[in-house]
Design an enzyme around this catalytic site. Structure first.
Site, mmCIF file in Angstrom:
data_model
loop_
_atom_site.group_PDB
_atom_site.id
_atom_site.type_symbol
_atom_site.label_atom_id
_atom_site.label_comp_id
_atom_site.label_asym_id
_atom_site.label_seq_id
_atom_site.Cartn_x
_atom_site.Cartn_y
_atom_site.Cartn_z
ATOM 1 N N GLY A 68 -7.300 -49.228 12.726
ATOM 2 C CA GLY A 68 -6.816 -49.068 13.387
ATOM 3 C C GLY A 68 -7.691 -47.724 13.322
ATOM 4 O O GLY A 68 -8.203 -46.959 12.094
ATOM 5 N N ALA A 69 -7.833 -46.375 14.130
ATOM 6 C CA ALA A 69 -8.694 -45.207 14.936
ATOM 7 C C ALA A 69 -8.403 -43.973 15.351
ATOM 8 O O ALA A 69 -9.281 -43.502 16.379
ATOM 9 C CB ALA A 69 -10.340 -45.885 14.831
ATOM 10 N N GLY A 70 -7.148 -44.236 15.061
ATOM 11 C CA GLY A 70 -6.164 -43.061 15.878
ATOM 12 C C GLY A 70 -5.813 -41.733 15.125
ATOM 13 O O GLY A 70 -6.599 -41.242 14.128
ATOM 14 N N ARG A 121 11.350 -41.376 16.574
ATOM 15 C CA ARG A 121 11.901 -40.363 17.689
ATOM 16 C C ARG A 121 11.782 -40.931 19.228
ATOM 17 O O ARG A 121 10.217 -41.367 19.735
ATOM 18 C CB ARG A 121 11.822 -38.879 17.650
ATOM 19 C CG ARG A 121 10.818 -38.317 18.492
ATOM 20 C CD ARG A 121 11.080 -37.487 18.212
ATOM 21 N NE ARG A 121 10.943 -36.154 17.112
ATOM 22 C CZ ARG A 121 12.243 -36.079 16.631
ATOM 23 N NH1 ARG A 121 12.952 -36.493 16.929
ATOM 24 N NH2 ARG A 121 12.504 -35.737 14.977
ATOM 25 N N SER A 177 11.626 -33.923 10.679
ATOM 26 C CA SER A 177 10.246 -34.697 11.125
ATOM 27 C C SER A 177 10.928 -35.234 9.784
ATOM 28 O O SER A 177 11.928 -34.878 8.817
ATOM 29 C CB SER A 177 9.298 -34.317 10.453
ATOM 30 O OG SER A 177 8.770 -33.615 11.930
ATOM 31 N N THR A 227 7.661 -41.233 19.751
ATOM 32 C CA THR A 227 7.182 -41.052 18.018
ATOM 33 C C THR A 227 7.548 -42.207 17.281
ATOM 34 O O THR A 227 8.383 -42.818 17.732
ATOM 35 C CB THR A 227 7.212 -39.894 17.254
ATOM 36 O OG1 THR A 227 7.626 -39.701 17.078
ATOM 37 C CG2 THR A 227 6.570 -38.555 18.603
ATOM 38 N N CYS A 228 6.718 -41.820 16.373
ATOM 39 C CA CYS A 228 6.758 -43.403 15.679
ATOM 40 C C CYS A 228 8.883 -43.279 14.582
ATOM 41 O O CYS A 228 9.015 -43.895 13.517
ATOM 42 C CB CYS A 228 6.007 -43.160 13.931
ATOM 43 S SG CYS A 228 5.762 -42.048 13.344
ATOM 44 N N GLN A 270 1.802 -34.000 19.374
ATOM 45 C CA GLN A 270 2.723 -34.985 20.200
ATOM 46 C C GLN A 270 3.472 -34.609 20.735
ATOM 47 O O GLN A 270 3.838 -35.263 22.873
ATOM 48 C CB GLN A 270 3.110 -35.951 19.104
ATOM 49 C CG GLN A 270 2.561 -36.757 18.513
ATOM 50 C CD GLN A 270 3.778 -37.116 17.533
ATOM 51 O OE1 GLN A 270 4.344 -36.591 16.854
ATOM 52 N NE2 GLN A 270 2.999 -38.735 16.222
#
Length: 409
Positions: A187-189, A56, A107, A53-54, A118
């Site tokens: 972006g579009a996520g 980890r 987090s 993830t962003c 995730q």
């Protein structure tokens, strides 16, 4: 609760706590690379999963093999700082760590909701690659349960948080003047969708989504009453923007410092940009521009991170839930490990009961067939009643090595 049943779980990785974004972005595997690596593990008879993830990059596995040398080799091959702190958790410490991650306790934003999805996708990827196992399936299912229960049973779920929402708060606080800004989202996520939802709490003049796949941007924009434009229009949009959120999944910078400099040359106020991607999608050199305030995830952590050292009642309740789910996993694995032994013990007990019943009935010729059946049934019932407490005790005392956690440079 004995943690011996959990001794086969292992994890090694880096997080925002131990490595800055400049290190984490070097370790990100492209989807094809991750799939190929999982396929290698399956071919070698190993089971593993990658949580990327962003915040980890972590590898989880079950069994006697050791993936830490591979992980350290990756950090070296990708040019990470040799002094980068790598965290390793084994046994119950590994399980507890993953459950805390899924619950949002580890987090940057306490209780953030995006991490649960995730974790679920990490498990799905391992399953699709056939690199999972019954043990890893149980581990990730338990993580999902811990995450869901935390959000349902504690106050962490009453006001759901996310990196996207925190980014919007930080962005509006950084605006040089109050008003209704023009916002551009690249972006579009999932993160882009989170930014759009969070923007609904603020006054904005216009929101424009830009993506290399225009149909995705158009679909997301339509659901939130925003506009969408093709990527080719980015150059004309930047001079008009007050806030820019960069959330693409690109493996490299998609916004060059020169383009930002050109877009801000005639501005009278600063352009605020938040790069929420890993690897970063805006060239770090843009930080040096006079009319640009560029923030990344490390900046977000410093300005909006209530999680560190938090000891609220909600966190205490979440930790209780985590220990409960950890105990459930241990009990399930102990029961599974004991099943073959218990089945063998049961078969032996029934066999001995029948032999002894036959021996006794050989001297009791006067009994009817019904009475003989009663004697045999009584012997088997005695075996089952005797084996029940033995079975329960056996599940609790299966041996295993000590669990632990360590951090090494």
């Amino acid at each position: 609760m004995s943690s011996s049943a959990l001794h086969g779980f292992h994890m090694v990785g880096v997080t925002y706590r131990t490595a800055p974004v400049g290190v984490r972005e070097r370790l990100v595997l492209a989807p094809a690379e991750a799939a190929a690596w999982l396929d290698e593990q399956r071919s070698a008879g190993r089971c593993a999963a990658i949580l990327s993830t962003c915040n980890r990059f972590e590898v989880y596995w079950w069994g006697g093999h050791d993936l830490e040398p591979w992980f350290r080799g990756l950090t070296g091959a990708r040019g990470a700082d040799p002094g980068t702190t790598v965290t390793r958790n084994d046994g119950a410490a590994c399980v507890r760590h993953l459950y805390q991650v899924a619950a949002g306790l580890d987090s940057q934003i306490l209780g953030e909701t995006e991490i649960l999805g995730q974790v679920r996708r990490t498990h799905q990827a391992a399953q699709q690659a056939r690199a999972s196992s019954r043990e890893l399936d149980a581990l990730f299912s338990g993580a999902g349960a811990a995450g869901r229960r935390t959000r349902l049973e504690t106050r962490l779920g009453k006001h759901p948080a996310s990196v996207s929402a925190a980014a919007v708060e930080v962005a509006f606080a950084a605006l040089p003047q109050q008003g209704s800004p023009t916002v551009v989202i690249l972006g579009a996520g999932e993160v882009a969708a989170g930014v759009l939802r969070a923007l609904g709490e603020h006054r904005v003049h216009r929101v424009v989504l830009v993506n290399r796949r225009p149909e995705r941007a158009a679909s997301l924009a339509a659901s939130c009453r925003a506009d969408s434009l093709p990527w080719t229009e980015l150059g004309s949009l930047l001079p008009l923007a007050d806030l820019v959120f960069v959330t693409t999944g690109a493996r490299h910078a998609v916004v060059r410092a020169d383009d930002v400099a050109a877009a801000t040359a005639q501005r009278s106020s600063n352009l605020v940009m938040l790069d929420l991607a890993v690897p970063r999608n805006v060239e770090p050199a843009a930080r040096a521009l006079a009319k640009v305030q560029l923030l990344d995830l490390d900046d977000l952590q410093r300005s909006h991170c209530p999680a560190a050292g938090h000891t609220s009642l909600a966190v205490a309740e979440a930790r209780r839930i985590i220990e409960d789910e950890l105990a459930r996993l241990g009990a399930s694995l102990r029961s599974r490990a004991a099943a073959p032994r218990l089945a063998q013990l049961h078969r032996l007990g029934v066999q001995l009961a029948r032999e002894e019943a036959d021996r006794a009935l050989a001297g009791l010729d006067h009994l009817s067939d019904t009475e003989r059946r009663i004697v045999r049934d009584m012997g088997e019932r005695l075996v089952r009643r005797m084996l029940y407490p033995v079975s329960r005790e056996l599940r609790e005392v299966l041996p295993g090595p000590t669990d632990g956690a360590r951090r090494t440079a």
